[in-house]
Design a protein around this motif. Structure first.
Motif, PDB file in Angstrom:
ATOM      1  N   VAL A   1       0.842  -1.201   0.000  1.00  0.00           N
ATOM      2  CA  VAL A   1       0.000   0.000   0.000  1.00  0.00           C
ATOM      3  C   VAL A   1       0.875   1.248   0.000  1.00  0.00           C
ATOM      4  N   TRP A   2       0.459   2.234  -0.765  1.00  0.00           N
ATOM      5  CA  TRP A   2       1.159   3.512  -0.919  1.00  0.00           C
ATOM      6  C   TRP A   2       0.842   4.477   0.216  1.00  0.00           C
ATOM      7  N   PHE A   3       1.877   5.177   0.685  1.00  0.00           N
ATOM      8  CA  PHE A   3       1.725   6.303   1.616  1.00  0.00           C
ATOM      9  C   PHE A   3       2.664   7.425   1.159  1.00  0.00           C
ATOM     10  N   SER A   4       2.181   8.664   1.157  1.00  0.00           N
ATOM     11  CA  SER A   4       3.058   9.816   0.911  1.00  0.00           C
ATOM     12  C   SER A   4       3.560  10.276   2.275  1.00  0.00           C
ATOM     13  N   VAL A   5       4.747   9.841   2.635  1.00  0.00           N
ATOM     14  CA  VAL A   5       5.238   9.924   4.009  1.00  0.00           C
ATOM     15  C   VAL A   5       5.170  11.332   4.612  1.00  0.00           C
TER      16      VAL A   5
ATOM     17  N   PRO B   1      10.181  15.864  10.783  1.00  0.00           N
ATOM     18  CA  PRO B   1      10.374  14.630  11.552  1.00  0.00           C
ATOM     19  C   PRO B   1      11.263  14.808  12.771  1.00  0.00           C
ATOM     20  N   ARG B   2      11.740  16.018  13.014  1.00  0.00           N
ATOM     21  CA  ARG B   2      12.535  16.244  14.226  1.00  0.00           C
ATOM     22  C   ARG B   2      11.647  16.303  15.467  1.00  0.00           C
ATOM     23  N   PHE B   3      10.346  16.430  15.259  1.00  0.00           N
ATOM     24  CA  PHE B   3       9.409  16.332  16.381  1.00  0.00           C
ATOM     25  C   PHE B   3       9.137  14.855  16.659  1.00  0.00           C
ATOM     26  N   PRO B   4       9.363  14.374  17.871  1.00  0.00           N
ATOM     27  CA  PRO B   4       9.153  12.942  18.145  1.00  0.00           C
ATOM     28  C   PRO B   4       7.722  12.500  17.898  1.00  0.00           C
ATOM     29  N   GLU B   5       6.748  13.396  18.148  1.00  0.00           N
ATOM     30  CA  GLU B   5       5.354  13.010  17.932  1.00  0.00           C
ATOM     31  C   GLU B   5       5.028  12.855  16.446  1.00  0.00           C
ATOM     32  N   VAL B   6       5.762  13.554  15.582  1.00  0.00           N
ATOM     33  CA  VAL B   6       5.573  13.374  14.144  1.00  0.00           C
ATOM     34  C   VAL B   6       6.061  11.980  13.743  1.00  0.00           C
TER      35      VAL B   6
ATOM     36  N   LEU C   1       3.650   8.801  12.294  1.00  0.00           N
ATOM     37  CA  LEU C   1       3.856   8.139  11.014  1.00  0.00           C
ATOM     38  C   LEU C   1       4.107   6.643  11.195  1.00  0.00           C
ATOM     39  N   ILE C   2       4.994   6.286  12.099  1.00  0.00           N
ATOM     40  CA  ILE C   2       5.321   4.868  12.274  1.00  0.00           C
ATOM     41  C   ILE C   2       4.113   4.088  12.782  1.00  0.00           C
ATOM     42  N   SER C   3       3.397   4.643  13.740  1.00  0.00           N
ATOM     43  CA  SER C   3       2.228   3.936  14.279  1.00  0.00           C
ATOM     44  C   SER C   3       1.127   3.821  13.229  1.00  0.00           C
ATOM     45  N   THR C   4       1.041   4.782  12.315  1.00  0.00           N
ATOM     46  CA  THR C   4       0.085   4.677  11.211  1.00  0.00           C
ATOM     47  C   THR C   4       0.389   3.459  10.346  1.00  0.00           C
ATOM     48  N   TYR C   5       1.672   3.245  10.037  1.00  0.00           N
ATOM     49  CA  TYR C   5       2.041   2.089   9.212  1.00  0.00           C
ATOM     50  C   TYR C   5       1.853   0.786   9.987  1.00  0.00           C
ATOM     51  N   GLU C   6       2.172   0.803  11.262  1.00  0.00           N
ATOM     52  CA  GLU C   6       1.948  -0.400  12.078  1.00  0.00           C
ATOM     53  C   GLU C   6       0.470  -0.772  12.105  1.00  0.00           C
ATOM     54  N   LYS C   7      -0.358   0.229  12.267  1.00  0.00           N
ATOM     55  CA  LYS C   7      -1.811  -0.009  12.317  1.00  0.00           C
ATOM     56  C   LYS C   7      -2.294  -0.624  11.004  1.00  0.00           C
TER      57      LYS C   7
ATOM     58  N   LEU D   1      13.601   8.215  11.610  1.00  0.00           N
ATOM     59  CA  LEU D   1      12.232   7.880  11.218  1.00  0.00           C
ATOM     60  C   LEU D   1      12.203   6.623  10.360  1.00  0.00           C
ATOM     61  N   LEU D   2      13.010   6.573   9.322  1.00  0.00           N
ATOM     62  CA  LEU D   2      12.959   5.447   8.396  1.00  0.00           C
ATOM     63  C   LEU D   2      13.568   4.187   8.991  1.00  0.00           C
ATOM     64  N   SER D   3      14.610   4.337   9.812  1.00  0.00           N
ATOM     65  CA  SER D   3      15.201   3.166  10.470  1.00  0.00           C
ATOM     66  C   SER D   3      14.212   2.523  11.433  1.00  0.00           C
ATOM     67  N   GLU D   4      13.542   3.352  12.237  1.00  0.00           N
ATOM     68  CA  GLU D   4      12.566   2.814  13.188  1.00  0.00           C
ATOM     69  C   GLU D   4      11.347   2.261  12.458  1.00  0.00           C
ATOM     70  N   THR D   5      10.964   2.905  11.362  1.00  0.00           N
ATOM     71  CA  THR D   5       9.854   2.372  10.567  1.00  0.00           C
ATOM     72  C   THR D   5      10.164   0.951  10.141  1.00  0.00           C
ATOM     73  N   ARG D   6      11.335   0.760   9.563  1.00  0.00           N
ATOM     74  CA  ARG D   6      11.679  -0.573   9.081  1.00  0.00           C
ATOM     75  C   ARG D   6      11.764  -1.587  10.224  1.00  0.00           C
ATOM     76  N   SER D   7      12.461  -1.230  11.313  1.00  0.00           N
ATOM     77  CA  SER D   7      12.669  -2.201  12.387  1.00  0.00           C
ATOM     78  C   SER D   7      11.350  -2.565  13.069  1.00  0.00           C
ATOM     79  N   ARG D   8      10.477  -1.588  13.264  1.00  0.00           N
ATOM     80  CA  ARG D   8       9.204  -1.896  13.933  1.00  0.00           C
ATOM     81  C   ARG D   8       8.266  -2.699  13.033  1.00  0.00           C
ATOM     82  N   LEU D   9       8.260  -2.405  11.749  1.00  0.00           N
ATOM     83  CA  LEU D   9       7.438  -3.192  10.830  1.00  0.00           C
ATOM     84  C   LEU D   9       7.993  -4.606  10.671  1.00  0.00           C
TER      85      LEU D   9
END
Length: 587
Positions: free
Chosen positions: A267-271, A302-307, A311-317, A363-371
């Motif tokens: 699925v596509w996401f515009s990050v 992405p320097r804001f931790p909540e951002v 994003l990462i939790s959106t992909y996990e969901k 952001l991208l490293s954590e995205t990959r590792s968590r997914l």
């Protein structure tokens, strides 16, 4: 500062202030040198803009290659703009080569995260190649130390070997360790983008997927449109990332039906985009880098931790709720500054990181590792031009940048990516053609990306019968010969002529793709090895230079129908071969 090297004198200039700079060189082998530049300062400070320059005689230098070169292989004048690279754009590697295909000068730097400007241009007054590397050209967060390696390579290697070795060198740095590539990444995919754009509906997609599975496609990539009822091609509705229930009433059940066809689902996401009309826009107000008015969206910081967490939790969901197999993560090159860094005037308030490249990397490293923890073997696609050494850490599919219906651009993109991407799966841009075109012309879309994983994006149900036969024949060929096409030694000739001849070879077989007309094609003597010759030249004849008598030969037309004909004779032989056809020979 003057630096001595195998090229002679290099000049390092900049307002260094309190920064102390140390330089050392190491000869790796004759003609190959690494120069280390180390900087430090007593208290953290933004690093100074630095320019490293040198000149060499413009002798036997006939083309310029870099990862984002496309159709432009010329050596420009030295007053033209430099090439840009950063974490999400291209890579800091440039080669000047000869018409014979040999490297004359390759230079590269180990900085694949921060912005780098790199250039080689003709200095008119002396007819020299004026080369430069410029560092810290964009706003930078304070640091206390920095180190960089400059690679200088003047070995007379075949240009492609010099490029592959340079990217192998970059991949050897721990910070650029590439992600694992599961076997599914090398299988053909169906893409919804050109065939449907945003006009997506589950029943239609499922019918197309059922057809795609019959052709041997093992995955589907659902592009923009699933998250909105709007069809106007903008990004104003990005940012909430909730499924359009009108288009997909039960997303998980839809995915399960596609899975039952034996297909993966991406699925596509515009990050970075937070659309003007998304409900989350107000929630993230003040946490943007800049706004893209023409696209109707702002770009998240992405320097804001909540951002990052959003994003990462959106992909996990999405991964958990829909049981999908991967993601097409788009527009990460939009993580940049549009002028000044907005954080400076706010004294970095709310941001836990000051460096933008560091934040994108996290952001991208954590995205990959968590997914990956949720679903091992997760598939993640990025497209040109975010295809550099750093990006290989996060994704395992690299796709050619958008070039709808343009097989020549697709071929150039495929070969460039094959030279730079190691074992990361290289995918073509999505293939489309007009169903009213001849089968020979339609086949050119596949033949020009034969050394990649094809992504198909035509309405399969609307194809005429002859096009269906063609598609099945060539996808079957790509499946049977996947080892040589995707993993064999690739030798692409004449980048300055848009790669008119490309050869791939393993211990057991060889594939020669001929794209240029009236070329004399040398066929290497490999007794006992099967050699396949693909006619992508647009002509019904090829000029083959055969070193030995041919023992066996078989010929197919564009749609896979066997064509009669006597085996070609040894020597220089003009051979009849149908347009977009295939010749198999054995000595």
């Amino acid at each position: 500062m003057v630096i001595e090297s195998i090229l002679g004198t290099l000049n390092l200039n900049g307002e260094t202030g309190s920064w102390r700079i140390a330089v050392s060189g190491r000869t790796v082998e004759p003609g190959l040198e690494h120069i280390r530049i180390a900087m430090e300062t007593a208290a953290p400070a933004p690093p100074p803009r630095l320019l490293l320059e040198w000149r060499v005689p413009l002798t036997e230098m006939h083309f310029c290659w870099h990862p984002a070169g496309g159709f432009n292989r010329k050596i420009p004048a030295d007053w033209t703009a430099a090439l840009h690279s950063d974490l999400a754009t291209s890579a800091p590697v440039l080669l000047l080569g000869s018409q014979s295909g040999e490297n004359r000068l390759l230079f590269a730097v180990s900085e694949a995260m921060r912005p780098v400007k790199i250039k080689a241009g003709v200095h008119e007054e002396t007819c020299e190649a004026a080369c430069s590397v410029e560092l810290f050209t964009c706003p930078e967060a304070p640091i206390a130390a920095y180190e960089l390696l400059l690679r200088l390579d003047i070995r007379p290697l075949f240009y492609a070997e010099a490029i592959r070795e340079a990217f192998g060198w970059l991949a050897s740095f721990p910070e650029y360790e590439a992600a694992a590539v599961p076997p599914a990444a090398y299988e053909p995919f169906y893409s919804s983008w050109y065939s449907f754009h945003q006009n997506l509906f589950a029943p239609e997609l499922e019918r197309e997927c059922a057809l795609a599975a019959r052709y041997g496609m093992k995955g589907v990539i659902i592009d923009d449109g699933w998250q909105t009822d709007d069809n106007r091609r903008g990004y104003a509705f990005c940012g909430d990332w909730e499924i359009s229930e009108r288009r997909f009433p039960d997303m998980r059940a839809h995915v399960e039906r596609v899975h039952r066809l034996g297909m993966k689902y991406l699925v596509w996401f515009s990050v970075p985009f937070m659309g003007d009309r998304s409900r989350n826009r107000e929630r993230f107000g003040g946490k943007f880098l800049y706004r893209l008015e023409e696209l109707g969206t702002a770009v998240l910081d992405p320097r804001f931790p909540e951002v990052r967490e959003f994003l990462i939790s959106t992909y996990e969901k999405a991964l958990v709720q829909w049981d999908i197999d991967g993601f097409k993560l788009d527009f990460i090159d939009s993580f940049r500054f549009d002028g000044e860094d907005p954080a400076v005037r706010e004294d970095y308030a709310g941001r836990d990181l000051r460096s933008l490249p560091e934040a994108v990397n996290l952001l991208l490293s954590e995205t990959r590792s968590r997914l990956e923890r949720i679903k091992p073997g997760i598939l993640i696609e990025f497209r040109q031009s975010y295809i550099g050494p750093a990006i290989r850490k996060y994704g395992n599919l690299f796709r050619v940048g958008d070039c709808p219906g343009d097989f020549l651009s697709n071929r150039l993109g495929v070969i460039d990516l094959r030279l730079t991407s190691g074992d990361t799966a290289v995918h073509s841009d999505m293939l489309e053609w007009n169903s009213r075109d001849t089968v020979e012309n339609a086949a050119l879309q596949l033949l020009n990306v034969i050394f990649s994983v094809p992504q198909i994006s035509v309405r399969l149900a609307d194809l005429p019968e002859e096009h269906r036969e063609m598609l099945k024949f060539w996808l079957d060929f790509m499946h049977v010969h996947q080892e040589v096409l995707l993993h064999g030694k690739l030798t692409p000739y004449h980048p300055e002529l848009n790669y008119p001849l490309v050869v791939a070879e393993t211990e057991t077989e060889m594939v020669i793709a001929v794209y240029g007309g009236d070329l004399a094609v040398p066929v290497p003597p490999r007794p006992g090895k099967c050699c396949w010759i693909i006619n992508g030249s647009g002509s019904g004849r090829l000029l083959l230079e055969l070193p030995l008598p041919v023992r066996q030969a078989v010929c197919f037309d564009a749609a896979g129908r066997q064509s009669p004909g006597a085996p070609p004779v040894a020597g220089l032989s003009r051979v009849r071969l149908p347009k977009s056809g295939l010749l198999g020979i054995q000595f």
